[in-house]
Design a protein around this motif. Sequence first.
Motif, short mmCIF file in Angstrom:
data_model
loop_
_atom_site.label_atom_id
_atom_site.label_comp_id
_atom_site.label_asym_id
_atom_site.label_seq_id
_atom_site.Cartn_x
_atom_site.Cartn_y
_atom_site.Cartn_z
N GLY A 412 0.82 -1.21 0.00
CA GLY A 412 0.00 0.00 0.00
C GLY A 412 0.85 1.25 0.00
N PHE A 413 0.22 2.40 -0.30
CA PHE A 413 0.93 3.67 -0.28
C PHE A 413 -0.02 4.79 0.13
N TRP A 414 0.57 5.95 0.34
CA TRP A 414 -0.09 7.15 0.87
C TRP A 414 -0.35 8.12 -0.27
N VAL A 415 -1.52 8.77 -0.26
CA VAL A 415 -1.80 9.86 -1.19
C VAL A 415 -2.57 10.95 -0.43
N GLU A 416 -2.54 12.14 -1.00
CA GLU A 416 -3.31 13.26 -0.46
C GLU A 416 -3.92 14.01 -1.65
N LEU A 417 -5.23 13.87 -1.83
CA LEU A 417 -5.87 14.28 -3.07
C LEU A 417 -6.79 15.49 -2.93
N GLN A 418 -6.77 16.17 -1.79
CA GLN A 418 -7.59 17.37 -1.66
C GLN A 418 -6.79 18.65 -1.86
N GLY A 419 -5.51 18.51 -2.18
CA GLY A 419 -4.69 19.70 -2.38
C GLY A 419 -3.66 19.49 -3.47
N ILE A 420 -3.17 20.58 -4.01
CA ILE A 420 -2.10 20.57 -5.00
C ILE A 420 -0.97 21.44 -4.44
N GLY A 421 0.26 20.92 -4.46
CA GLY A 421 1.40 21.69 -3.96
C GLY A 421 1.59 22.98 -4.74
N ILE A 422 1.97 24.03 -4.03
CA ILE A 422 2.08 25.34 -4.69
C ILE A 422 3.23 25.38 -5.70
N HIS A 423 4.15 24.40 -5.64
CA HIS A 423 5.23 24.32 -6.62
C HIS A 423 5.09 23.09 -7.51
N CYS A 424 3.87 22.61 -7.65
CA CYS A 424 3.62 21.51 -8.58
C CYS A 424 4.09 21.93 -9.97
N PRO A 425 4.90 21.12 -10.65
CA PRO A 425 5.41 21.51 -11.97
C PRO A 425 4.31 21.79 -12.99
N ASN A 426 3.20 21.07 -12.87
CA ASN A 426 2.09 21.26 -13.81
C ASN A 426 1.13 22.31 -13.25
N LYS A 427 1.29 23.53 -13.65
CA LYS A 427 0.47 24.63 -13.12
C LYS A 427 -0.97 24.57 -13.61
N ASN A 428 -1.20 23.85 -14.70
CA ASN A 428 -2.54 23.78 -15.29
C ASN A 428 -3.16 22.40 -15.10
N ILE A 429 -2.85 21.79 -13.97
CA ILE A 429 -3.34 20.44 -13.72
C ILE A 429 -4.86 20.40 -13.66
N LEU A 430 -5.47 21.51 -13.20
CA LEU A 430 -6.93 21.63 -13.14
C LEU A 430 -7.31 23.07 -13.46
N PRO A 431 -8.53 23.29 -13.96
CA PRO A 431 -8.99 24.66 -14.23
C PRO A 431 -9.05 25.49 -12.95
N GLU A 432 -9.01 26.79 -13.08
CA GLU A 432 -8.97 27.70 -11.93
C GLU A 432 -10.16 27.53 -11.01
N HIS A 433 -11.35 27.28 -11.58
CA HIS A 433 -12.54 27.19 -10.72
C HIS A 433 -12.56 25.93 -9.85
N CYS A 434 -11.59 25.04 -10.03
CA CYS A 434 -11.52 23.82 -9.22
C CYS A 434 -10.79 24.03 -7.90
N PHE A 435 -10.34 25.26 -7.62
CA PHE A 435 -9.63 25.56 -6.39
C PHE A 435 -10.49 26.45 -5.48
N PHE A 436 -10.20 26.41 -4.17
CA PHE A 436 -10.84 27.33 -3.23
C PHE A 436 -10.37 28.75 -3.52
N HIS A 437 -11.30 29.71 -3.40
CA HIS A 437 -10.99 31.12 -3.61
C HIS A 437 -11.67 31.97 -2.55
N VAL A 438 -11.04 33.08 -2.21
CA VAL A 438 -11.64 34.15 -1.41
C VAL A 438 -11.32 35.46 -2.11
N ASP A 439 -12.35 36.23 -2.41
CA ASP A 439 -12.19 37.48 -3.17
C ASP A 439 -11.45 37.24 -4.48
N GLY A 440 -11.74 36.10 -5.09
CA GLY A 440 -11.14 35.80 -6.39
C GLY A 440 -9.72 35.31 -6.35
N VAL A 441 -9.14 35.18 -5.14
CA VAL A 441 -7.74 34.76 -4.99
C VAL A 441 -7.69 33.32 -4.51
#
Length: 726
Positions: A412-441
């Motif tokens: 078995g192995f470990w995963v964490e699928l509710q977040g994306i690292g801020i330095h993930c090489p793939n910046k476009n892994i998901l569309p912008e609306h798929c992330f939490f935002h406050v005041d558009g940020v």
Amino acid sequence: ITFYRVREMTNLFLENNKTKIEFAIEKEQITIRKVCFFGEEYVNFPAGMQHSYVFIVGQAYRRKIVNRYGVGGEILRYKSHRFLQGENKKQLIVEEENERVVVITTYTLYENNATIECKKEVRNVSGQPFTLECVSPLTLKGVFLQGEVIQAEEPETVEDPTTRFDAAHAEGENDDLPYLWRMNSSWCSEGNFERLDLAKEGLRTKAWRNRYNKILVHNNGTMTTNRFFPFGMLEKEKFGYLAFELLPTGSWSYEIETGIYDWDSQALMVCLTGKTLGDNGWSKILSNGEIYETETVRVVGAPEVETVVENLLGTRRIAHRQHTLAPYADVVYNGFMFNNWDCPTEEKDEKNIPVVAERGADYYVIDAGWHDRGEDVSPTIEAGEWRENVLRYPSGLQKTIERVRAKGMKFGFWVELQGIGIHCPNKNILPEHCFFHVDGVRTVCNNRWQLDYSQNETREWATATISRLIAEYNPDYIKIDYNQIQTANECKTGSLTEGVCAHSRAYLEWYKKLQDAYPQVLFETCSSGGMLMDANHASLATVFSVSDCNDCYAYPTMLGNLSALLMPEQMGAWCMPVPLYSYPNTTDERVIINVINSLYFCMHLSTKMDCLTEQQKTLLDEGIAYYKQLAAVKTKALPVFPKGLLAFDDETPVFGLKADGKLYLAVYNVSTKVREITLDLRKYNVKSCTLAYPKAAKTAYGLDGNVFKCELQGKTARAFEFIIET
């Protein structure tokens, strides 16, 4: 002389052999009259109290008499009710309505179980959208009161109530309030019960001017148990205990308060509010025709704590998703604690695998760090693509998996699928609306961007990621972790808090479908240990990580208390016999106490097994054999608390299980001094006692009638078995 006009009233009853709820229908209104458990009245409602509380933003709720208490909330008319008989359960469904809403309340009783389940649905029929600010699943008023409530109209002459209350306050009348058992929680310190004296906390039933005092227990954000558990229990002499729990999705709250009962007194109230605008910042825009469903809540009363737990546990076992796998029968090795932490490597695993296999582990799980990450950085700061780390596993992860399986263990192995690292090489892994935002940020926590599972693309990405990993590695075990907290998320259907709740609801549904799709995989639920340990998540979890605590001497009180809120057979408890980074020789007694910590739950073995002496390996092997022997009783066993619920400073904690005519007790002395521990076991009717683990240990103990005594040296523990007289 005061004259009353008696009302015409129809009574309804929902009951089984342990619980009875009495309702009254009068003047187009339905109310709860009484709630009884085991033949005793635990809640006696005032006449005319509303049945449902629905609050809409912009509406003024204080009005002239609908009932004589002027309680806030939408004025609802009784429309209909129906009874349903299902397999092992009875339900009453009540429908109320007005010009804006239709409210459907579902009460559920299970066969031979005292727990009441309740939830509400609100449908907008107004023809236009409005905003909800609170829908209480259930409010109990008149807690721990008995007797008949006068059914009458408001009297023509009424004594000024302030006169009576001021006089009572001046005379120093006792408020006769119960205690509240509140479960506090924090990282590595879960399961901390605190017994609050409600009178000392400022509540009053005799003083008019203090009637609005309340105790608020709440939690905001994606981690539902990172401050308190959505659980409480009131304790009062002659009654016993009244316990309640919420099954939340995101933020939640409940209140204990006092309010006017009739014209001569006040009463204690338990307001299971679910979540509110004032306490949680929650509001929900409900479009015309849309339905909002509240949290489910559970309530049970009983004379003893163990009876409360027995009935709640029975309900949890009924509600629990049925799994084909049995983690409580297997030993899961995860090298995180005092070994690899978040830095596993192929070299470390190659050395560790044969040593772990010798101890009889069934699963070998690689925790954080096997995946995409750079050197000398957080294991999740670059995570997102979930590809194996070629620097740490130069021969490929598959080579390590082959070594694991060659030794007869599952992988078995470990995963964490509710977040994306801020330095993930793939910046476009998901569309912008798929992330939490406050005041558009896009919001950041713990070097991660939070993903929003209310978005279809997010769920599809998560499912595709797991599907790919299963196709590539064919794992038998996946630990799904969550190590951040977010309290706000923009959404089009309500407040920032509703954005969090919408995500949480969608995540739970996704997680259920994931497990249904891969029944051959054992999924562990984890969130920095036990920061998502609510009953909703527990109903889906095969095995639940209960804490990241690495102090084996602090662990017992946590484990004992948590067995009151979870199924023991799903609680993942660390067994960490080798403690230190420098790895000097550990003690035999430390091996023993770590084994006993996990005996009655799911053993998560860790640390460096090669540091054990031959004697310690023998002790560990004996403990693992006994652990597996207990598997047959865990799914039907009931938790026991011979000393009651445990305080965190208790130096001699005791807890255990009861099943099939046997009592199993773990007895500890976590102090540094020799202690004699005496337990009155008369309520279990025990007739004999044996030392179950470790069998060869020199331990002074004995049973005199139903009184058990044992003497333990400092920092030691023993497991005992008792035969129960039937």
